[in-house]
Design a protein around this motif. Structure first.
Motif, PDB file in Angstrom:
ATOM      1  N   ILE A  21       0.871  -1.181   0.000  1.00 20.23           N
ATOM      2  CA  ILE A  21       0.000   0.000   0.000  1.00 20.23           C
ATOM      3  C   ILE A  21       0.903   1.225   0.000  1.00 20.23           C
ATOM      4  O   ILE A  21       1.853   1.304   0.782  1.00 20.23           O
ATOM      5  N   ALA A  22       0.616   2.173  -0.896  1.00 17.83           N
ATOM      6  CA  ALA A  22       1.486   3.346  -1.037  1.00 17.83           C
ATOM      7  C   ALA A  22       0.681   4.637  -0.950  1.00 17.83           C
ATOM      8  O   ALA A  22      -0.449   4.718  -1.425  1.00 17.83           O
ATOM      9  N   ARG A  23       1.295   5.637  -0.335  1.00 18.09           N
ATOM     10  CA  ARG A  23       0.762   7.003  -0.301  1.00 18.09           C
ATOM     11  C   ARG A  23       1.836   7.909  -0.892  1.00 18.09           C
ATOM     12  O   ARG A  23       2.951   7.971  -0.379  1.00 18.09           O
ATOM     13  N   ILE A  24       1.514   8.569  -2.003  1.00 22.11           N
ATOM     14  CA  ILE A  24       2.491   9.344  -2.743  1.00 22.11           C
ATOM     15  C   ILE A  24       2.015  10.792  -2.857  1.00 22.11           C
ATOM     16  O   ILE A  24       0.860  11.042  -3.202  1.00 22.11           O
ATOM     17  N   ILE A  25       2.890  11.734  -2.567  1.00 20.12           N
ATOM     18  CA  ILE A  25       2.573  13.155  -2.691  1.00 20.12           C
ATOM     19  C   ILE A  25       3.452  13.765  -3.780  1.00 20.12           C
ATOM     20  O   ILE A  25       4.677  13.618  -3.754  1.00 20.12           O
ATOM     21  N   LEU A  26       2.819  14.426  -4.733  1.00 20.30           N
ATOM     22  CA  LEU A  26       3.508  15.125  -5.819  1.00 20.30           C
ATOM     23  C   LEU A  26       3.168  16.601  -5.741  1.00 20.30           C
ATOM     24  O   LEU A  26       2.011  16.964  -5.556  1.00 20.30           O
ATOM     25  N   THR A  27       4.164  17.468  -5.893  1.00 18.64           N
ATOM     26  CA  THR A  27       3.885  18.891  -5.871  1.00 18.64           C
ATOM     27  C   THR A  27       3.671  19.408  -7.293  1.00 18.64           C
ATOM     28  O   THR A  27       4.116  18.801  -8.267  1.00 18.64           O
ATOM     29  N   GLU A  28       2.992  20.532  -7.379  1.00 16.89           N
ATOM     30  CA  GLU A  28       2.736  21.163  -8.682  1.00 16.89           C
ATOM     31  C   GLU A  28       4.053  21.481  -9.385  1.00 16.89           C
ATOM     32  O   GLU A  28       4.196  21.231 -10.596  1.00 16.89           O
ATOM     33  N   VAL A  29       5.012  22.011  -8.656  1.00 16.27           N
ATOM     34  CA  VAL A  29       6.305  22.371  -9.235  1.00 16.27           C
ATOM     35  C   VAL A  29       7.004  21.130  -9.791  1.00 16.27           C
ATOM     36  O   VAL A  29       7.519  21.129 -10.919  1.00 16.27           O
ATOM     37  N   ASP A  30       7.031  20.060  -9.001  1.00 15.31           N
ATOM     38  CA  ASP A  30       7.709  18.842  -9.440  1.00 15.31           C
ATOM     39  C   ASP A  30       7.000  18.200 -10.628  1.00 15.31           C
ATOM     40  O   ASP A  30       7.649  17.659 -11.537  1.00 15.31           O
ATOM     41  N   GLY A  83      -1.457  23.158  -4.491  1.00 13.65           N
ATOM     42  CA  GLY A  83      -0.052  22.921  -4.786  1.00 13.65           C
ATOM     43  C   GLY A  83       0.414  21.493  -4.703  1.00 13.65           C
ATOM     44  O   GLY A  83       1.589  21.212  -4.971  1.00 13.65           O
ATOM     45  N   SER A  84      -0.458  20.537  -4.361  1.00 16.64           N
ATOM     46  CA  SER A  84      -0.006  19.148  -4.247  1.00 16.64           C
ATOM     47  C   SER A  84      -1.109  18.160  -4.605  1.00 16.64           C
ATOM     48  O   SER A  84      -2.302  18.447  -4.464  1.00 16.64           O
ATOM     49  N   LEU A  85      -0.680  17.005  -5.070  1.00 18.94           N
ATOM     50  CA  LEU A  85      -1.576  15.911  -5.453  1.00 18.94           C
ATOM     51  C   LEU A  85      -1.210  14.690  -4.615  1.00 18.94           C
ATOM     52  O   LEU A  85      -0.036  14.307  -4.545  1.00 18.94           O
ATOM     53  N   ILE A  86      -2.208  14.081  -3.963  1.00 15.20           N
ATOM     54  CA  ILE A  86      -1.972  12.935  -3.097  1.00 15.20           C
ATOM     55  C   ILE A  86      -2.619  11.700  -3.718  1.00 15.20           C
ATOM     56  O   ILE A  86      -3.815  11.693  -4.002  1.00 15.20           O
ATOM     57  N   LEU A  87      -1.818  10.681  -3.948  1.00  7.88           N
ATOM     58  CA  LEU A  87      -2.303   9.428  -4.527  1.00  7.88           C
ATOM     59  C   LEU A  87      -2.268   8.330  -3.471  1.00  7.88           C
ATOM     60  O   LEU A  87      -1.252   8.146  -2.791  1.00  7.88           O
TER      61      LEU A  87
END
Length: 252
Positions: A95-104, A230-234
């Motif tokens: 099970i994974a929780r991944i955070i990506l920022t808008e800038v990245d 500013g961030s996306l959480i998957l």
């Protein structure tokens, strides 16, 4: 005995952190916890592995702000592991929780690696083929569960090529709601026909509703997507059939 187990876990965890850190282009922080004991090590087993990473740079401009992952029990080939080659004897669930920022995300979209992977796509519009060549795409995360996309494509239709720039506002699917497209506007070019809009929306629906994505032998089944400013959480369930080749060749 518990202290002995803890020493074994700490040794393996630190070694895993060292080896994986060597394979990353950069990392602000990475913590790996291997849950096992001496007997299971000899048998090539572990109760599980947890990974917590911050600011991981995987390849050039591909950066993950944060990842937390917990696997089920692992069964590996102990003989291969002695020579620095990790081989899974069977798929591992995690099970994974991944955070990506808008800038990245935008840095990744503009990278040579991603641009080389972008493919033109064709649409069947009432029996005629219209091709799209992606030139640029940017994403913005204003919050409230919305994603704004801005891009530019070359539209190829019956030997006629013309530019088209657009902005689109969408809501990604979640565990309880389907993906929704709130708006689509042309900002450059002559616009597009209603028939082409319908075909394009169908293509967008297919892409937005994809239940999973793959990276080498890893399959990520997306269970939920949350958009913050500013961030996306998957949130995803992952099945690892084999450790990706980019990190299997470990230094002895």
């Amino acid at each position: 005995m518990p202290d002995e187990h803890r020493l074994e876990e700490e040794f393996l965890s630190q070694e895993a952190e060292r080896r994986i850190s060597e394979k990353l282009d950069g990392a602000e922080k990475i913590e790996i916890n291997v849950q096992t004991d001496l007997l299971k090590i000899v048998q090539g087993q572990a109760d599980g592995v947890s990974v917590a990473g911050l600011g991981l740079v995987i390849q050039e401009d591909i950066r993950i702000q944060e990842i937390k992952l917990q696997t089920d029990s692992i069964n590996i080939n102990p003989l291969s592991a002695l020579f620095g080659q990790i081989e899974l004897n069977e798929p591992v669930n995690a099970i994974a929780r991944i955070i990506l920022t808008e800038v990245d995300m935008n840095r990744t979209l503009a990278s040579d690696f991603v641009r080389s992977k972008m493919q033109d796509f064709d649409l069947d519009v009432d029996g005629r083929i219209v091709s799209f060549e992606v030139q640029k795409i940017e994403v913005f995360l204003p919050g409230d569960g919305k994603i704004e996309c801005r891009g530019r494509v070359l539209l190829k239709e019956m030997e006629n090529t013309r530019p088209l720039a657009y902005t689109a506002l969408l809501r990604p699917r979640t565990h309880s709601k389907p993906a929704m497209l709130e708006s689509f506007n042309c900002t450059e070019g002559e616009g597009i026909s209603i028939e082409l809009v319908a075909a394009l929306m169908q293509k967008a629906k297919e892409l937005m509703n994809l239940p999973y994505f793959k990276w080498e032998d890893m399959v990520f089944n997306i269970k939920d997507i949350k958009v913050e400013i500013g961030s996306l959480i998957l949130l995803a369930e992952t099945q690892v059939k084999q450790i990706p080749s980019s990190i299997t060749q470990l230094s002895p």
